[in-house]
Enzyme design. Structure first.
Site, short mmCIF file in Angstrom:
data_model
loop_
_atom_site.label_atom_id
_atom_site.label_comp_id
_atom_site.label_asym_id
_atom_site.label_seq_id
_atom_site.Cartn_x
_atom_site.Cartn_y
_atom_site.Cartn_z
N GLY A 9 0.76 -1.17 -0.06
CA GLY A 9 0.00 0.01 0.08
C GLY A 9 0.92 1.16 -0.10
N GLU A 68 10.56 3.25 6.40
CA GLU A 68 10.17 1.78 6.65
C GLU A 68 11.16 1.29 7.68
OE1 GLU A 68 8.08 -0.75 5.31
OE2 GLU A 68 9.42 -1.79 6.71
N GLN A 69 10.54 0.71 8.48
CA GLN A 69 11.54 0.23 9.61
C GLN A 69 12.35 -1.15 9.24
OE1 GLN A 69 8.54 -1.63 12.45
NE2 GLN A 69 7.86 -3.13 11.14
N HIS A 99 -2.76 -12.66 -5.21
CA HIS A 99 -3.59 -12.36 -6.28
C HIS A 99 -3.84 -10.91 -6.57
CE1 HIS A 99 -6.24 -16.46 -5.79
NE2 HIS A 99 -5.43 -16.28 -4.81
N ARG A 120 4.59 -12.85 -4.20
CA ARG A 120 4.31 -11.37 -3.77
C ARG A 120 5.64 -10.60 -3.65
NH1 ARG A 120 0.89 -10.36 1.10
NH2 ARG A 120 1.73 -8.32 1.88
N LEU A 176 8.95 4.22 12.99
CA LEU A 176 8.58 5.33 13.65
C LEU A 176 8.18 5.20 15.23
CD1 LEU A 176 6.99 8.24 13.07
CD2 LEU A 176 5.10 6.78 13.14
N TYR A 203 -2.26 -22.05 -6.14
CA TYR A 203 -2.18 -21.30 -7.69
C TYR A 203 -0.63 -21.15 -7.91
CZ TYR A 203 -1.62 -17.10 -4.42
OH TYR A 203 -1.51 -16.11 -3.43
N ASP A 237 -3.92 -2.22 5.48
CA ASP A 237 -4.14 -2.88 6.84
C ASP A 237 -4.08 -2.04 8.10
OD1 ASP A 237 -4.43 -5.31 5.24
OD2 ASP A 237 -2.89 -6.04 6.45
N ALA A 251 -4.55 -6.36 -0.01
CA ALA A 251 -3.48 -5.70 -0.75
C ALA A 251 -4.23 -4.97 -1.74
CB ALA A 251 -2.25 -6.50 -1.13
P1 FAD Z 1 1.82 -4.30 5.20
O1 FAD Z 1 2.11 -5.00 3.88
O2 FAD Z 1 1.62 -4.67 6.30
O3 FAD Z 1 2.93 -3.13 4.97
C1 FAD Z 1 3.33 -2.41 6.05
C2 FAD Z 1 4.81 -1.72 6.19
O4 FAD Z 1 4.87 -0.99 7.25
C3 FAD Z 1 5.68 -3.03 6.43
O5 FAD Z 1 6.67 -2.94 5.40
C4 FAD Z 1 6.26 -2.47 7.94
O6 FAD Z 1 7.55 -3.12 7.89
C5 FAD Z 1 6.03 -0.90 7.81
N1 FAD Z 1 5.86 -0.48 9.32
C6 FAD Z 1 5.15 -1.02 10.50
N2 FAD Z 1 5.45 -0.39 11.35
C7 FAD Z 1 6.20 0.60 11.16
C8 FAD Z 1 6.75 1.62 11.88
N3 FAD Z 1 6.53 1.93 13.18
N4 FAD Z 1 7.62 2.55 11.29
C9 FAD Z 1 8.10 2.39 9.97
N5 FAD Z 1 7.69 1.27 9.24
C10 FAD Z 1 6.65 0.56 9.83
N6 FAD Z 1 -3.96 -9.45 -0.21
C11 FAD Z 1 -4.29 -9.68 -1.68
O7 FAD Z 1 -4.67 -8.49 -1.91
N7 FAD Z 1 -4.25 -10.54 -2.37
C12 FAD Z 1 -3.77 -12.00 -1.88
O8 FAD Z 1 -3.88 -12.93 -2.36
C13 FAD Z 1 -3.46 -12.05 -0.19
N8 FAD Z 1 -3.24 -12.89 0.29
C14 FAD Z 1 -2.72 -12.81 1.70
C15 FAD Z 1 -2.63 -14.30 2.46
C16 FAD Z 1 -2.44 -14.07 3.95
C17 FAD Z 1 -1.87 -15.34 4.74
C18 FAD Z 1 -2.17 -13.02 4.50
C19 FAD Z 1 -1.75 -12.83 5.83
C20 FAD Z 1 -2.52 -11.55 3.80
C21 FAD Z 1 -3.06 -11.69 2.41
N9 FAD Z 1 -3.30 -10.55 1.72
C22 FAD Z 1 -3.52 -10.58 0.25
C23 FAD Z 1 -3.50 -9.34 2.59
C24 FAD Z 1 -2.19 -8.58 2.19
O9 FAD Z 1 -1.26 -9.20 2.45
C25 FAD Z 1 -2.31 -7.19 3.15
O10 FAD Z 1 -3.70 -6.62 3.13
C26 FAD Z 1 -1.46 -6.15 2.63
O11 FAD Z 1 0.09 -6.69 2.83
C27 FAD Z 1 -1.51 -4.59 3.41
O12 FAD Z 1 -0.64 -3.99 2.76
P2 FAD Z 1 -0.22 -2.78 3.60
O13 FAD Z 1 0.76 -1.92 2.64
O14 FAD Z 1 -1.43 -1.92 4.32
O15 FAD Z 1 0.53 -3.21 5.00
#
Ligand code: FAD
Length: 382
Positions: free
Chosen positions: A15, A34-35, A47, A108, A130, A215, A294, A307
């Site tokens: 995201g 990024e941490q 997917h 991924r 952060l 898949y 998330d 995602a």
């Molecule tokens: P994240 O990917 O969690 O990224 C957050 C980032 O912030 C990380 O890099 C972390 O290191 C960083 N961070 C955290 N705290 C701090 C801080 N204090 N300071 C600095 N950096 C920080 N989604 C799909 O669309 N398709 C799929 O097929 C799918 N399959 C999945 C299967 C599983 C088993 C799981 C658990 C999830 C799946 N998802 C899928 C969901 C998807 O992984 C998440 O919804 C997505 O990764 C969310 O993205 P994000 O960027 O919001 O958060």
């Protein structure tokens, strides 16, 4: 003294990375904090539906991703024991025609690396966890674990389910453990050659309380991946995942079809992840801080859209900031929530219920959605 308006994104996941690219393309000054010290290719697939491929088109990576990923012709749902088909949801050419873009499955890590390559050099700052936030009338000051600070106009919390920014807005609260875990394994396709079986491109095996989604993750289809959902009373392990085993998988999938047994037999290593979520949040932004992905609406992953929703958020937030300009971020944040909340909450609810495509249904409301084709809803939450 700052002489340029600046946006900080906290978190360079799928995201945050999308937000960086889209905001930069729209002409905003952006930095990501990024941490992690770096990213590696962890063993998992993902997917990406046509709704997201249309956003990747804007980002200029649709074709590359399409070349990289596997293009399933169908999403099959099958009964875990008998193998009977419960649904056959057409994707492939049908998706391209009906929904306006391809449906792909991909590794991924490969997707993330491709997204990161579209961000301007020097934008991503690693090893920046952060730890502190201070907001004044004029700016937000961010403090990181290495003792450094930065000052920006607005902050986008793309920092995942344990978001520090969410905590700042709403107080400390652990995510909810759903009572389910996911096992994940990658299998080299050549290992499967010895079985006289059809390993379909995208298939979900179901029974009453558990499932296995399987898949390919590459265009060559040389890598096969499964992810499960299995009830597990409590997550009493340290860390975000632990090792599992073939024995645990045999136990969990007793009585399942021979194809599933072959996949378990072929698993060299299996990991186990807790499935966490949160109830819908009462607010998505406050002052100069706004959430996406998330951090804002985590969900169980059973619709394969978590995602996707983070990337749609990034695209909509960019659109709203373009509409208002950064100085009027308050209106942009309200517009963003007004244009995202219903859809993200609906996906969150369906994903948590784990009913998606189990039976023959029309997925057009998810896959057919084109974020850029709808006029912005202007009624903003009070
Ligand atoms: P994240 O990917 O969690 O990224 C957050 C980032 O912030 C990380 O890099 C972390 O290191 C960083 N961070 C955290 N705290 C701090 C801080 N204090 N300071 C600095 N950096 C920080 N989604 C799909 O669309 N398709 C799929 O097929 C799918 N399959 C999945 C299967 C599983 C088993 C799981 C658990 C999830 C799946 N998802 C899928 C969901 C998807 O992984 C998440 O919804 C997505 O990764 C969310 O993205 P994000 O960027 O919001 O958060």
């Amino acid at each position: 003294m700052r002489n340029k308006q600046k946006i900080a994104i906290v978190g360079a996941g799928l995201g945050g990375a999308a937000a960086a690219t889209l905001l930069q393309k729209a002409g905003f000054e952006v930095d990501i904090y990024e941490q992690a010290p770096e990213f590696s290719r962890i063993g998992a697939g993902i997917h990406m539906g046509p709704n997201i491929m249309k956003i990747f088109r804007r980002m200029g990576i649709e074709q590359k991703l399409s070349d990289m990923g596997s293009h399933p012709d169908f999403w099959f749902s099958r009964d875990g024991a008998s193998g009977d088909y419960l649904s056959r949801i057409p994707l492939g050419e049908f998706a391209r025609k009906e929904y306006g873009a391809a449906y792909i499955t991909v590794h991924r890590g490969d997707l993330h690396a491709l997204q990161m390559s579209t961000i301007a050099p020097g934008t991503v700052h690693f090893n920046k966890r952060l730890t502190g936030i201070e907001e004044t009338d004029e700016l937000v000051r961010l403090r990181f674990s290495d003792g450094t600070t930065t000052e920006v106009d607005i902050v986008i919390g793309a920092d995942g389910i344990n978001s520090r920014i969410r905590e700042e807005l709403l107080g400390a609260e652990k995510p909810l453990y759903s009572g389910w875990v996911a096992h994940r394994a990658l299998i080299r396709s050549e290992v499967l050659a010895k079985y006289d079986m059809d390993f379909e491109n995208c298939v979900k095996w179901w029974s009453e309380d558990r499932h296995m989604m399987v898949y390919h993750t590459t265009s060559k289809r040389d890598e096969y991946y499964y992810v499960t959902g299995v009830p597990h009373p409590a997550w009493d392990f340290q860390g975000s995942f632990v090792d599992s085993s073939r024995d645990e998988m045999y136990d969990a999938f007793q009585g399942y079809h021979p194809t599933v047994q072959a996949l378990i037999e072929s698993s060299e290593s299996v990991t186990k992840w807790p499935l966490l979520n949160r109830n819908p949040l009462p607010l998505w932004s406050r002052g100069r801080m706004v959430l996406l992905g998330d951090a804002c609406h985590p969900m169980k992953p059973h619709m394969a859209q978590g995602a996707g929703m983070a990337i749609e958020d990034a695209a909509m937030l960019t659109r709203c900031l373009q509409e208002t300009g950064l100085t009027d971020y308050r209106t942009a944040f309200k517009l963003y929530e007004a244009n995202r909340k219903d859809r993200a909450s609906r996906v969150q609810a369906v994903s948590n219920a784990n009913t998606w495509l189990r039976t023959q249904e029309d997925p057009a409301w998810v896959y057919g959605y084109d974020l850029y084709s709808h006029p912005l809803k202007s009624e903003v939450a009070a």
